[in-house]
Design an enzyme around this catalytic site. Structure first.
Site, PDB file in Angstrom:
ATOM      1  N   CYS A   1      51.937  67.527  65.139  1.00  0.00           N
ATOM      2  CA  CYS A   1      51.663  68.822  64.703  1.00  0.00           C
ATOM      3  C   CYS A   1      50.623  68.661  63.387  1.00  0.00           C
ATOM      4  CB  CYS A   1      52.718  69.808  64.035  1.00  0.00           C
ATOM      5  SG  CYS A   1      53.846  70.066  65.322  1.00  0.00           S
TER       6      CYS A   1
ATOM      7  N   ARG B   1      47.060  65.168  66.412  1.00  0.00           N
ATOM      8  CA  ARG B   1      48.441  65.098  65.998  1.00  0.00           C
ATOM      9  C   ARG B   1      49.351  65.806  67.151  1.00  0.00           C
ATOM     10  NH1 ARG B   1      49.117  63.507  60.759  1.00  0.00           N
ATOM     11  NH2 ARG B   1      51.215  64.493  60.486  1.00  0.00           N
TER      12      ARG B   1
ATOM     13  N   TRP C   1      52.631  69.895  68.365  1.00  0.00           N
ATOM     14  CA  TRP C   1      53.357  69.005  69.368  1.00  0.00           C
ATOM     15  C   TRP C   1      54.620  69.301  69.244  1.00  0.00           C
ATOM     16  CZ3 TRP C   1      57.486  65.594  69.436  1.00  0.00           C
ATOM     17  CH2 TRP C   1      57.422  64.571  70.275  1.00  0.00           C
TER      18      TRP C   1
ATOM     19  N   ASN D   1      55.085  71.404  60.096  1.00  0.00           N
ATOM     20  CA  ASN D   1      55.091  70.231  60.720  1.00  0.00           C
ATOM     21  C   ASN D   1      56.280  69.448  60.244  1.00  0.00           C
ATOM     22  OD1 ASN D   1      53.222  66.973  59.766  1.00  0.00           O
ATOM     23  ND2 ASN D   1      54.605  67.662  61.765  1.00  0.00           N
ATOM     24  N   GLY D   2      57.343  69.194  61.332  1.00  0.00           N
ATOM     25  CA  GLY D   2      58.424  68.364  61.012  1.00  0.00           C
ATOM     26  C   GLY D   2      59.822  69.149  61.851  1.00  0.00           C
TER      27      GLY D   2
ATOM     28  N   GLU E   1      51.576  44.885  75.155  1.00  0.00           N
ATOM     29  CA  GLU E   1      50.453  45.974  74.688  1.00  0.00           C
ATOM     30  C   GLU E   1      49.923  46.360  75.931  1.00  0.00           C
ATOM     31  OE1 GLU E   1      50.248  47.780  72.267  1.00  0.00           O
ATOM     32  OE2 GLU E   1      48.091  48.231  71.834  1.00  0.00           O
TER      33      GLU E   1
ATOM     34  N   LYS F   1      49.231  50.328  76.869  1.00  0.00           N
ATOM     35  CA  LYS F   1      47.922  51.092  76.910  1.00  0.00           C
ATOM     36  C   LYS F   1      47.748  51.789  78.345  1.00  0.00           C
ATOM     37  CE  LYS F   1      47.273  51.265  73.548  1.00  0.00           C
ATOM     38  NZ  LYS F   1      47.456  50.942  72.006  1.00  0.00           N
TER      39      LYS F   1
ATOM     40  N   GLU G   1      50.082  54.930  78.591  1.00  0.00           N
ATOM     41  CA  GLU G   1      49.576  56.108  77.977  1.00  0.00           C
ATOM     42  C   GLU G   1      48.394  56.838  78.451  1.00  0.00           C
ATOM     43  OE1 GLU G   1      49.933  55.489  73.646  1.00  0.00           O
ATOM     44  OE2 GLU G   1      49.045  53.531  73.754  1.00  0.00           O
TER      45      GLU G   1
ATOM     46  N   HIS H   1      63.103  36.461  87.032  1.00  0.00           N
ATOM     47  CA  HIS H   1      64.690  36.729  86.843  1.00  0.00           C
ATOM     48  C   HIS H   1      64.721  38.298  87.365  1.00  0.00           C
ATOM     49  CE1 HIS H   1      65.651  33.135  84.903  1.00  0.00           C
ATOM     50  NE2 HIS H   1      64.493  33.167  84.334  1.00  0.00           N
TER      51      HIS H   1
ATOM     52  N   LYS I   1      49.586  61.138  67.798  1.00  0.00           N
ATOM     53  CA  LYS I   1      49.383  60.105  67.150  1.00  0.00           C
ATOM     54  C   LYS I   1      50.231  59.724  66.120  1.00  0.00           C
ATOM     55  CE  LYS I   1      45.811  57.102  65.891  1.00  0.00           C
ATOM     56  NZ  LYS I   1      45.964  55.985  67.137  1.00  0.00           N
TER      57      LYS I   1
HETATM   58  C1  F6R Z   1      50.344  53.508  71.100  1.00  0.00           C
HETATM   59  C2  F6R Z   1      50.550  53.783  70.001  1.00  0.00           C
HETATM   60  C3  F6R Z   1      51.953  54.284  69.372  1.00  0.00           C
HETATM   61  C4  F6R Z   1      51.864  53.898  67.825  1.00  0.00           C
HETATM   62  C5  F6R Z   1      53.446  54.191  67.219  1.00  0.00           C
HETATM   63  C6  F6R Z   1      53.545  53.733  65.842  1.00  0.00           C
HETATM   64  O1  F6R Z   1      49.117  53.259  71.482  1.00  0.00           O
HETATM   65  O2  F6R Z   1      49.547  54.541  69.179  1.00  0.00           O
HETATM   66  O3  F6R Z   1      52.787  53.193  70.227  1.00  0.00           O
HETATM   67  O4  F6R Z   1      51.724  52.302  67.746  1.00  0.00           O
HETATM   68  O5  F6R Z   1      53.761  55.446  67.498  1.00  0.00           O
HETATM   69  O6  F6R Z   1      52.762  54.563  65.076  1.00  0.00           O
HETATM   70  P1  F6R Z   1      52.345  54.037  63.549  1.00  0.00           P
HETATM   71  O7  F6R Z   1      51.566  52.523  63.795  1.00  0.00           O
HETATM   72  O8  F6R Z   1      51.496  54.924  63.217  1.00  0.00           O
HETATM   73  O9  F6R Z   1      53.396  53.909  62.800  1.00  0.00           O
END
Ligand code: F6R
Length: 611
Positions: free
Chosen positions: A2, A27, A73, A99-100, A484, A488, A491, A507, A606
């Site tokens: 949010c 956000r 969000w 927000n929260g 990773e 990527k 998502e 396995h 994010k």
């Molecule tokens: C994936 C991504 C998330 C963040 C995770 C932690 O692309 O961005 O998996 O890495 O939410 O966020 P931070 O690094 O802001 O604590």
């Protein structure tokens, strides 16, 4: 999660708030809304992205000198117009954005229902607002005091901003656990979840702390704690340029941020690593070198992509420093009963510096007297302020929801920390130390070389865009890169993908292999190269499609693979900084080929400020 924005001053509030919401959309983008006082309180809200709200307001008179806005969000209540913020009080005079999460909202709601309050939404926010309203109207106190009384009863995390029809240019804001920045202009104030909506107007900001309440008027900012005592606002100069938060000709932020990496990695090294004299200087590390060098154990805490950076750091630190390292998901760490002792060093890694689980995990480790070192991108964020020491990654604002340049900057910082400790501890010899410094120094140029060859990756993305599943395999330093790469892809393209250590394939996951399954090998040249080549043969023998990230000149792997993405030669310890780039691009181009909104993938936000 949010985003909230507010303005009070002499400008037209609507365009300031609208632009701010667009900046904060990363956000959350389930709904957006704005409240303005213009011949009475006016609330406009709409499910979906900020653009939908903007379109619905064309032609409407929106003149006001103050207002609040929100991009959501969803937590409590599905995404809908009804659940969108701002919410309004029963008498319609107060509106609030939040927000929260208010954890005890259902108890508060039951009390309010008994008193005859009715609710128009399913949100915890409306409950908190009506709780504040009830205190305000029935206890003969000021609105400010009502907010303070209410917040003392609240369990959970919040940033709230209230707009009052009877005093429209006075905003009341408070925070606990979620971020709030206030920009100070000449006769005006800007409030936002981060500095991106503010930087265009002023560089003077105040980061509000937990349990602080701000009373904000055009020419006045009063800060108090919940005990009603004044707190002196600490003014910080923003180190952020407007260009850094704009797309600058790129189609998406994610692509811009992938292409930023030669510069962001260079910025991360700048002033710290000197390849000419072979030295690494990092203020946060140097000041606490004893603590780091003598750590009994290093515990790395992070989530998501940052956790993957932590996994690579585990390999690097154990290899170079001979200190035992454990890597934990912050969300697990905070709820179990981990062994943390005084001599332990906690490294908390976070791009946003606001991730709720990481923040609480830090608090828990602090209770056990551990030393907290933060590796954070957002300057002034909660995790950076909660840490005893730290190093900023200096990757610049990362706006695409999928983390790219923050990840490579984290790897650079963590590798420099390991080298600094190892050199002091004498667990690395001079030749290898200088060699690795040089290898790090050369990374920005090598990343540039990869970025000159993106067309072949785009074609590869088109070829494989219809695959239902992907498997990513890697060994050693490249195993976390397999995780990773899979994250990527998931998502951005919504294709199911799993990452595994290459040898684990036998396995279980090998049962998935069939002609239609692309298997991505992260197979740059390292000590295990022959082993991973055999793993690729095993996939070929079962008719799986082999796509590989390989080092230039690797003809053997090229023969086995159906498709390759080539990166320059590098020491295996820094190779992840290169091998991740084609995987970021592959995910990006597959998302684009499928016509998806790669900057705002569904259900994601994010900055994960709720647990
Ligand atoms: C994936 C991504 C998330 C963040 C995770 C932690 O692309 O961005 O998996 O890495 O939410 O966020 P931070 O690094 O802001 O604590």
């Amino acid at each position: 999660m949010c985003g909230i924005v507010a303005y009070t001053g002499d400008r037209d509030a609507y365009p300031v708030i609208l632009k701010g919401l667009k900046r904060l959309e990363y956000r959350g983008y389930d709904s957006a809304g704005i409240a303005l006082v213009n011949h009475g309180m006016k609330i406009f809200k709409k499910m979906g992205k900020v653009a939908a709200l903007e379109e619905s307001l064309i032609g409407i008179e929106l003149k006001a000198k103050a207002g609040i806005g929100h991009t959501r969000w969803a937590t409590h209540g599905e995404p809908s117009d009804r659940n969108a913020h701002p919410h309004k009080s029963t008498n319609g005079k107060l509106t609030m954005v939040h927000n929260g999460i208010i954890e005890n909202y259902s108890l508060l709601k039951q009390d309010l229902l008994k008193k005859g309050y009715k609710f128009e939404s399913d949100t915890d926010t409306e409950v908190l607002l009506k709780f504040i309203e009830d205190i305000y109207l029935n206890h003969g106190v000021s609105l400010e005091e009502a907010v303070r009384i209410a917040l003392k009863r609240v369990v959970g995390a919040y940033v709230i901003i209230l707009l009052n029809e009877d005093d429209p240019q006075t905003l009341i804001a408070a925070r606990k656990g979620s971020p709030l920045v206030i920009g100070i202009g000449k006769g005006e104030h800007f409030l936002a979840s981060d500095a991106t909506p503010i930087v265009e107007y002023t560089k003077e900001v105040v980061y509000i702390n937990d349990y602080e309440l701000a009373i904000v008027r055009p020419d006045e900012l009063i800060l108090k704690n919940l005990g009603n005592e004044r707190v002196t606002p600490e003014i910080t100069q923003l180190d952020m340029e407007l260009a850094a938060i704009e797309k600058e000709g790129f189609e998406h932020f994610m692509l811009k941020e992938i292409f930023d990496q030669p510069v962001s990695i260079y910025d991360c090294l700048r002033g710290r690593l000197d390849a000419k004299i072979g030295s690494i200087r990092m203020e946060g590390v140097d000041k606490h070198l004893d603590q780091l060098v003598n750590a009994n154990r290093i515990l790395i805490i992070a989530c998501g992509t940052s956790w993957h950076a932590g996994l690579i750091a585990e390999y690097v630190i154990e290899e170079l420093c001979r200190i035992p390292v454990e890597v934990e998901y912050a969300s697990e760490f905070r709820y179990r009963n981990p062994v943390v002792n005084e001599g332990d060093v906690i490294i908390a890694i976070s791009q946003s510096g606001e991730t709720a689980d990481t923040l609480v995990a830090i608090e828990k480790a602090k209770e056990n007297k551990a030393f907290i070192f933060g590796v954070v991108n957002v300057v002034g964020s909660s995790i950076s302020r909660q840490s005893h020491a730290g190093a900023y990654t200096h990757a610049g604002p990362e706006i695409g929801v999928a983390s790219t340049k923050a990840f490579t900057a984290q790897l650079v910082i963590l590798t420099m920390i390991a080298l600094r400790i190892a050199y002091t501890k004498k667990t690395i010899d001079q030749t290898r130390y200088l060699h690795l410094i040089n290898e790090l120094h050369e990374i920005p140029d090598k990343v540039s070389l990869i970025l000159q060859e993106t067309e072949s990756i785009r074609r590869l993305a088109e070829k494989y865009q219809d695959a239902r599943d992907f498997l990513y395999l890697g060994r050693g330093y490249n195993f976390p890169i397999a995780l990773e790469g899979a994250l990527k892809l998931k998502e951005i393209s919504y294709i199911h993908a799993e990452g595994y250590p290459a040898a684990e394939m036998k396995h279980g996951p090998i049962a998935l292999v069939e002609e239609s399954l692309p298997v991505v090998f992260v197979a740059t040249k390292d000590a295990y190269h022959e082993k991973i080549l055999s793993n690729a043969q095993e996939i070929k023998a079962r008719k799986g499609k082999v796509i590989a990230v390989i080092t230039e000149g690797d003809t053997l792997f090229k023969e086995v693979a159906d498709d390759v993405m080539v990166v320059p030669q590098a020491d295996e310890l820094v190779a992840p900084l290169l091998s991740v780039i084609p995987l970021q691009l592959l995910a990006y181009y597959i998302g684009v080929a499928k016509g998806l909104d790669v900057d705002k993938p569904r259900n994601l936000a994010k900055s994960v400020t709720v647990e």
